[in-house]
Design a protein around this motif. Structure first.
Motif, PDB file in Angstrom:
ATOM      1  N   UNK A   1       0.836  -1.196   0.000  1.00 19.98           N
ATOM      2  CA  UNK A   1       0.000   0.000   0.000  1.00 19.98           C
ATOM      3  C   UNK A   1       0.873   1.249   0.000  1.00 19.98           C
ATOM      4  N   UNK A   2       0.382   2.353  -0.552  1.00 24.35           N
ATOM      5  CA  UNK A   2       1.174   3.580  -0.610  1.00 24.35           C
ATOM      6  C   UNK A   2       1.471   4.112   0.784  1.00 24.35           C
ATOM      7  N   UNK A   3       2.535   4.890   0.867  1.00 27.99           N
ATOM      8  CA  UNK A   3       2.916   5.523   2.122  1.00 27.99           C
ATOM      9  C   UNK A   3       2.625   7.012   2.018  1.00 27.99           C
ATOM     10  N   UNK A   4       1.881   7.517   2.963  1.00 35.50           N
ATOM     11  CA  UNK A   4       1.590   8.944   2.961  1.00 35.50           C
ATOM     12  C   UNK A   4       2.500   9.659   3.948  1.00 35.50           C
ATOM     13  N   UNK A   5       3.280  10.584   3.431  1.00 37.62           N
ATOM     14  CA  UNK A   5       4.225  11.321   4.278  1.00 37.62           C
ATOM     15  C   UNK A   5       3.910  12.811   4.219  1.00 37.62           C
ATOM     16  N   UNK A   6       4.092  13.478   5.325  1.00 44.59           N
ATOM     17  CA  UNK A   6       4.054  14.935   5.277  1.00 44.59           C
ATOM     18  C   UNK A   6       5.399  15.427   4.766  1.00 44.59           C
ATOM     19  N   UNK A   7       5.455  16.700   4.373  1.00 41.57           N
ATOM     20  CA  UNK A   7       6.716  17.257   3.890  1.00 41.57           C
ATOM     21  C   UNK A   7       7.776  17.158   4.979  1.00 41.57           C
TER      22      UNK A   7
ATOM     23  N   UNK B   1       6.860   7.832  -2.174  1.00 39.57           N
ATOM     24  CA  UNK B   1       6.149   7.062  -1.151  1.00 39.57           C
ATOM     25  C   UNK B   1       4.754   6.700  -1.609  1.00 39.57           C
ATOM     26  N   UNK B   2       4.117   7.631  -2.257  1.00 40.77           N
ATOM     27  CA  UNK B   2       2.762   7.381  -2.756  1.00 40.77           C
ATOM     28  C   UNK B   2       2.760   6.340  -3.864  1.00 40.77           C
TER      29      UNK B   2
ATOM     30  N   UNK C   1      10.286  12.785  -2.375  1.00 42.41           N
ATOM     31  CA  UNK C   1      10.191  11.662  -1.430  1.00 42.41           C
ATOM     32  C   UNK C   1       8.723  11.291  -1.209  1.00 42.41           C
ATOM     33  N   UNK C   2       7.900  12.290  -1.020  1.00 40.77           N
ATOM     34  CA  UNK C   2       6.477  12.022  -0.791  1.00 40.77           C
ATOM     35  C   UNK C   2       5.849  11.345  -2.003  1.00 40.77           C
TER      36      UNK C   2
ATOM     37  N   UNK D   1       4.396   0.181  -4.550  1.00 35.77           N
ATOM     38  CA  UNK D   1       3.463  -0.851  -4.995  1.00 35.77           C
ATOM     39  C   UNK D   1       2.452  -1.176  -3.910  1.00 35.77           C
ATOM     40  N   UNK D   2       1.239  -1.411  -4.326  1.00 34.25           N
ATOM     41  CA  UNK D   2       0.144  -1.656  -3.386  1.00 34.25           C
ATOM     42  C   UNK D   2       0.284  -3.025  -2.725  1.00 34.25           C
TER      43      UNK D   2
ATOM     44  N   UNK E   1      12.951  12.088   7.425  1.00 36.49           N
ATOM     45  CA  UNK E   1      13.424  10.735   7.121  1.00 36.49           C
ATOM     46  C   UNK E   1      14.740  10.780   6.359  1.00 36.49           C
TER      47      UNK E   1
ATOM     48  N   UNK F   1      10.821   9.167  13.680  1.00 29.90           N
ATOM     49  CA  UNK F   1      10.302  10.491  13.325  1.00 29.90           C
ATOM     50  C   UNK F   1       9.518  11.089  14.485  1.00 29.90           C
TER      51      UNK F   1
ATOM     52  N   UNK G   1       7.925  15.024   7.459  1.00 25.12           N
ATOM     53  CA  UNK G   1       8.347  13.634   7.648  1.00 25.12           C
ATOM     54  C   UNK G   1       9.291  13.188   6.544  1.00 25.12           C
ATOM     55  N   UNK G   2       8.987  13.577   5.320  1.00 19.34           N
ATOM     56  CA  UNK G   2       9.825  13.167   4.194  1.00 19.34           C
ATOM     57  C   UNK G   2      11.254  13.671   4.376  1.00 19.34           C
ATOM     58  N   UNK G   3      11.385  14.954   4.676  1.00 20.65           N
ATOM     59  CA  UNK G   3      12.724  15.515   4.846  1.00 20.65           C
ATOM     60  C   UNK G   3      13.374  14.986   6.117  1.00 20.65           C
TER      61      UNK G   3
ATOM     62  N   UNK H   1       5.279   8.232  14.287  1.00 18.70           N
ATOM     63  CA  UNK H   1       6.286   7.440  13.567  1.00 18.70           C
ATOM     64  C   UNK H   1       5.700   6.837  12.296  1.00 18.70           C
ATOM     65  N   UNK H   2       6.601   6.525  11.379  1.00 20.13           N
ATOM     66  CA  UNK H   2       6.208   5.890  10.120  1.00 20.13           C
ATOM     67  C   UNK H   2       6.671   4.439  10.150  1.00 20.13           C
TER      68      UNK H   2
ATOM     69  N   UNK I   1      12.469   5.994  10.079  1.00 22.07           N
ATOM     70  CA  UNK I   1      11.038   6.249   9.966  1.00 22.07           C
ATOM     71  C   UNK I   1      10.355   6.130  11.316  1.00 22.07           C
ATOM     72  N   UNK I   2      10.749   5.125  12.059  1.00 20.13           N
ATOM     73  CA  UNK I   2      10.159   4.919  13.376  1.00 20.13           C
ATOM     74  C   UNK I   2      10.513   6.053  14.334  1.00 20.13           C
TER      75      UNK I   2
END
Lengths: 116, 116
Positions: free
Chosen positions: A1-7, B111-112, B107-108, B115-116, A13, A114, A9-11, B2-3, A111-112
């Motif tokens: 599934x896709x990963x949704x990150x905020x700006x 992430x999106x 990066x975002x 693959x599902x 990470x 963050x 969080x992305x930076x 956390x991610x 990631x954890x």
DNA sequence: GGAAAATGAAACGTTAGCGTAACGATTTTC
DNA sequence: GAAAATCGTTACGCTAACGTTTCATTTTCC
């Protein structure tokens, strides 16, 4: 599934991983080398110099040099293609798999970590 | 918050970003330069050469050179500290903020696309 | 006030990656 | 079979980053 990150969080990470790599890892792959290595290990084979050059949009010598360097590091291997001896097939190695496994762990760990 | 990433997602994310950077971006920051840049923009100031060197566990000339290069690119700026004129305070720039904003978007986006 | 410490930059030689152009080996084409 | 095309590598000169050492400037310490 896709990963949704905020700006943020992305930076964050990216920051965490880059910082960790710089601090601890003497081994310092170029971004290009990193892209090549990841491609070899994440995309189904076979991989050739020509194919990688086209995929990454770089010239062939760039691939050759990267394979030289990473070959010396034991991260990849090269074998002549016997069905068409002009080709070189790029092979994965145990060391390379280990290296990427550690990279994956680092990314996950950052990631954890963050901020909540 | 956390991610949580799987190993496959972590490497897939890294792969997507590295590939995209290599393909499109002529501007190619070293991992060290990237770490420095991210640190300057994500950690509260002030930032000095000495402090960055200690934080990243590298020598001072590494920082000086990275600031030279990224300064030429317009990504960072340097100003003498008037309260202690031995120090140099590293400043953020509009260009640098834009650069990192684009990196964050990349990066975002990757992430999106996982693959599902 | 003078010695010592601290800071960032510059100097030095080395290493590694770059792009372009050429090359040898192999295969395809006609 | 000879000529052309393809593939990966090597050669060349250049640029940039590297580590170590040295330096100029400024501050701190007795």
């Amino acid at each position: 599934m896709p990963i949704e990150l905020t700006a943020s969080q992305a930076l964050g990470l990216w920051h965490g991983v880059a910082l960790n790599q710089v601090r601890h890892d003497a081994r310092d792959l170029t971004l290009r080398q990193m892209a090549i290595l990841l491609h070899i290990y994440l995309v189904p084979p076979p991989h050739t110099v020509r194919g990688l050059a086209a995929t990454l949009n770089v010239t062939k010598p760039v691939i050759t040099r990267a394979l030289d360097t990473m070959g010396d590091m034991g991260l990849v291997d090269r074998v002549r293609d016997d069905t068409d001896r002009r080709n070189v097939i790029i092979k994965r190695t145990v060391n390379g798999a280990l290296y990427l496994e550690k990279l994956g762990d680092l990314v996950r760990e950052q990631g954890r970590k963050l901020p909540v």
